[in-house]
Design a protein around this motif. Structure first.
Motif, PDB file in Angstrom:
ATOM      1  N   UNK A  56      72.292 121.490  35.472  1.00 37.23           N
ATOM      2  CA  UNK A  56      71.519 122.463  36.255  1.00 37.23           C
ATOM      3  C   UNK A  56      71.188 121.931  37.645  1.00 37.23           C
ATOM      4  N   UNK A  57      70.783 120.666  37.714  1.00 34.48           N
ATOM      5  CA  UNK A  57      70.359 120.099  38.995  1.00 34.48           C
ATOM      6  C   UNK A  57      71.511 120.001  39.989  1.00 34.48           C
ATOM      7  N   UNK A  58      72.723 119.896  39.500  1.00 32.09           N
ATOM      8  CA  UNK A  58      73.873 119.791  40.400  1.00 32.09           C
ATOM      9  C   UNK A  58      74.268 121.138  40.996  1.00 32.09           C
ATOM     10  N   UNK A  59      73.685 122.225  40.480  1.00 32.32           N
ATOM     11  CA  UNK A  59      74.056 123.567  40.943  1.00 32.32           C
ATOM     12  C   UNK A  59      73.319 123.924  42.227  1.00 32.32           C
ATOM     13  N   UNK A  60      73.806 124.985  42.888  1.00 36.86           N
ATOM     14  CA  UNK A  60      73.205 125.418  44.151  1.00 36.86           C
ATOM     15  C   UNK A  60      72.117 126.464  43.957  1.00 36.86           C
ATOM     16  N   UNK A  61      71.865 126.869  42.728  1.00 37.96           N
ATOM     17  CA  UNK A  61      70.763 127.797  42.451  1.00 37.96           C
ATOM     18  C   UNK A  61      69.662 127.028  41.744  1.00 37.96           C
ATOM     19  N   UNK A  62      68.409 127.460  41.891  1.00 40.02           N
ATOM     20  CA  UNK A  62      67.303 126.667  41.338  1.00 40.02           C
ATOM     21  C   UNK A  62      67.350 126.598  39.813  1.00 40.02           C
TER      22      UNK A  62
END
Length: 689
Positions: A280-286
């Motif tokens: 999740x943290x690597x994604x561009x959405x929160x």
């Protein structure tokens, strides 16, 4: 002209600011809210009972003639009315009355009264009965059960019933149907209009038990729509989150170095959840992820791994805990784990000395402190982050929704919002999580670290206190430590609970060979922390405390927990307290001291504690006993407040709720806003991320 459902109640005749303020205490602000104010119970006033057949304690309708009315002046004036029919006499007493009321209650007037018959000095009487003039020429209304609404000070039931009728007429006798056509086909549920009419004016032969318990199809129809509105609000929250941008945090080898350096192996559940969080943290959405884990399951390690992924990506992480004790423990853990890796950790709390706080603020603003641990002080004015990209909120249910938003606002810049990791040690039943946290991805740490001792729970009457004290002496002589939890700090005649301060004194006198400490909520934070440090260091054998130690205190040598007046505590709180023992390798015991006789609810609670240590089973039982607001602790947050639904009762509706939510979002998006406004209102800033 009919009023609109969203019009203020002040648009109704006779509703001024004072009455509107009273209605607001019931959650009623609009005309529509009045129609959705559902009765708590019903009274059968369709049959007139002969006065001569009345029994003390009976609530009934009587009809007769006023034979005499006089004001009796004693310590205060009292209007006394002699009232009778062909079968007997009854006294009506009014301690509060007006001159106009006195005139209307004149000799010869015929009345229909409703009240509770009580034994008085001169036979049966009714005190402040509801009454109306009985006019023989009046055409009788269709018989119906009389609704009794949730009340508040300054609003009589008669006035509430009048206001509901007034609102119903002002809306044109109906509310618009917002469910898709055919949505209820074959479900055995009435239309909204039919449901509301029946709930406010049920016929005398209706199933009162089903109406009052909420299982009647009319009540289920409204519960379905309200659950749907909450589901849609949470889906909208999630949709907005997916459209926003966050700082992608790809991380690096720092997280792997941290895990490799730990003095213990991660459980498979911890590894799985850390992998979900890293993705999740690597994604561009929160990221918006809720991590559930029972007491002692190792959520803090997951939070540390997430924080390090932010740090490795050149950003900051903030960890917010609800109490100074828990925040300080997190601070100690994070310093021990992260500083050897070259990561700066700062501490912020409301009780910090000014100079220490200024130094911490400077380090945070300059980015020298990559990880910041603290309490509510984290989102106060004056706290500036260099680049906050991850907010970790521990024990989420203890914070108001706006407090969570205030922390994430600290990291909002350049159109990007921080990732959120929300942790709770309160296991949430799946149905409740689906309804309440539909905006969040959910991870469950469903495995405890190996090597933990077993915790056995025993319930004992307080008459066996001497045996309990002997257990403490024995455990401490063997090098163990013990907690003694009291629910109150001071004596209270009403609750009859032993005060913590007195208990500490008595135990110190009874066990002179032991060092007894005391912690309660009224102590200064520095004094509390000093005692807790001494207990953790083994300098205190027995810690007497209030429930301030419920969350987060980790003392591996503590193997005995005594909870006094356990029958007064909620199941979730008892489970949290029990989680303070069993943190080491030794077997532990939790003793629940109770004062008999036990109520049925208390008996169920204590039995559940004895039967299982599984937090999810405990949470399911707690949901059934107390309802969702108490389980989640959200009655103060404004997030979860139901008018018609009950998540424990209405779990079976959730599959249909999700099905209807999909249909509305795909084919009837225009109804979504109207539904959420109807049931939740317009104040939905919690819908932001």
């Amino acid at each position: 002209m009919p009023l609109a459902p969203e019009d203020s109640v002040t648009r109704l005749g006779g509703v001024g600011p004072a009455l509107a303020a009273r209605l607001e205490k019931l959650g009623v602000r609009t005309v529509q809210d009045l129609v959705l104010l559902l009765p708590a119970r019903y009274e059968d006033r369709t049959r007139v009972v002969p006065i001569g057949s009345l029994q003390p304690g009976q609530r009934a309708v009587v009809e007769g003639e006023i034979l005499l009315a006089e004001v009796v002046r004693r310590r205060r004036p009292m209007l006394v009315v002699a009232f009778g029919d062909a079968t007997g006499m009854l006294t009506l007493r009014f301690f509060h009355f007006t001159a106009r009321q006195q005139q209307s209650l004149a000799r010869g007037a015929r009345l229909r009264c409703f009240g509770e018959a009580r034994a008085g000095q001169r036979g049966l009487e009714m005190v402040h009965p509801e009454y109306q003039r009985a006019e023989p020429e009046e055409e009788p209304e269709a018989p119906a059960l009389t609704p009794v609404y949730p009340g508040t000070e300054g609003l009589t039931q008669a006035r509430l019933r009048q206001l509901v009728r007034l609102a119903w007429r002002a809306l044109g006798q109906t509310l618009p149907e917002l469910l898709p056509p055919g949505a209820l086909a074959g479900r055995g549920l009435p239309s909204l209009d039919e449901a509301l009419r029946l709930l406010h004016q049920p016929p005398p032969d209706e199933d009162v038990a089903a109406l009052e318990s909420g299982h009647h199809p009319a009540r289920q129809r409204l519960a379905l729509e309200e659950l749907l509105a909450h589901q849609l609000a949470m889906r909208a929250l999630r949709y907005r989150a997916r459209r926003q941008a966050a700082w992608p945090l790809p991380g690096g080898p720092l997280v792997d170095r941290f895990i490799a350096a730990l003095p213990f192996a991660l459980t498979a559940a911890q590894q799985r959840v850390i992998a979900e969080v890293r993705r999740d943290l690597a994604a561009r959405e929160p990221m918006m992820r809720l991590v559930q884990g029972d007491v002692g399951s190792g959520k803090t390690v997951v939070a540390a791994a997430a924080a390090l992924q932010a740090v490795a990506s050149g950003a900051q992480a903030a960890i917010m805990a609800p109490t100074e004790l828990l925040a300080e423990q997190h601070h100690g853990n994070f310093r021990g784990w992260l500083e050897p890796l070259g990561v700066g950790v700062a501490w912020l709390s409301g009780s910090q000395p000014a100079a220490e706080r200024r130094a911490a603020l400077a380090r945070i603003a300059a980015g020298e402190a990559a990880v910041v641990v603290g309490t509510h002080a984290l989102f106060q004015d004056g706290v500036e982050f260099a680049r906050l990209a991850l907010a970790v909120i521990d024990e989420q249910h203890r914070f108001g929704v706006h407090q969570r938003l205030a922390l994430t606002d600290k990291g909002t810049s350049a159109g990007r919002r921080p990732h959120q990791l929300i942790m709770t040690a309160t296991p949430i039943p799946r149905t409740l999580a689906m309804a309440t946290y539909a905006d969040l991805d959910t991870s469950v740490i469903d495995e405890l670290p190996p090597g933990r001792g077993e915790v056995r729970t025993v319930a004992m009457p307080e008459s066996r206190r001497a045996e309990v004290i002997a257990r403490i002496r024995e455990a401490c002589a063997a090098g163990r430590q013990a907690y003694w939890v009291c629910p109150l700090v001071e004596e209270s005649d009403q609750l009859q609970a032993q005060a913590a301060e007195d208990t500490a004194t008595l135990l110190a006198e009874t066990l002179p060979e032991l060092t007894v400490g005391l912690v309660h909520g009224r102590m200064k934070p520095a004094d509390k922390e000093r005692v807790m440090r001494a207990f953790k260091a083994g300098e205190i054998h027995l810690l007497v405390a209030t429930t301030v130690i419920e969350v987060g205190v980790d003392v591996p040598r503590a193997s005995l927990m005594i909870i006094e007046n356990a029958e007064r505590m909620g199941l979730a709180q008892l489970h949290q307290l029990r989680g303070r023992v069993g943190r080491g390798s030794a077997d532990s015991t939790c003793l629940l001291l109770y004062k008999p006789p036990l109520s049925p609810t208390a008996t169920t609670r204590l039995a559940a504690m004895r039967e299982t240590n599984d937090g999810f089973r405990i949470a399911r039982t707690d949901l059934e006993l107390r309802g969702p607001g108490e389980v989640l602790g959200v009655r103060q947050t404004g997030l979860l407040s139901f008018k018609a639904a009950d998540l424990a009762r209405d779990q079976a509706l959730m599959p249909l709720v999700r099905e209807l939510a999909d249909a509305l979002l795909q084919r009837h998006p225009d109804a979504v806003a109207a539904l959420t406004t109807r049931w939740i209102g317009v104040a939905t800033r919690y819908g932001q991320v």
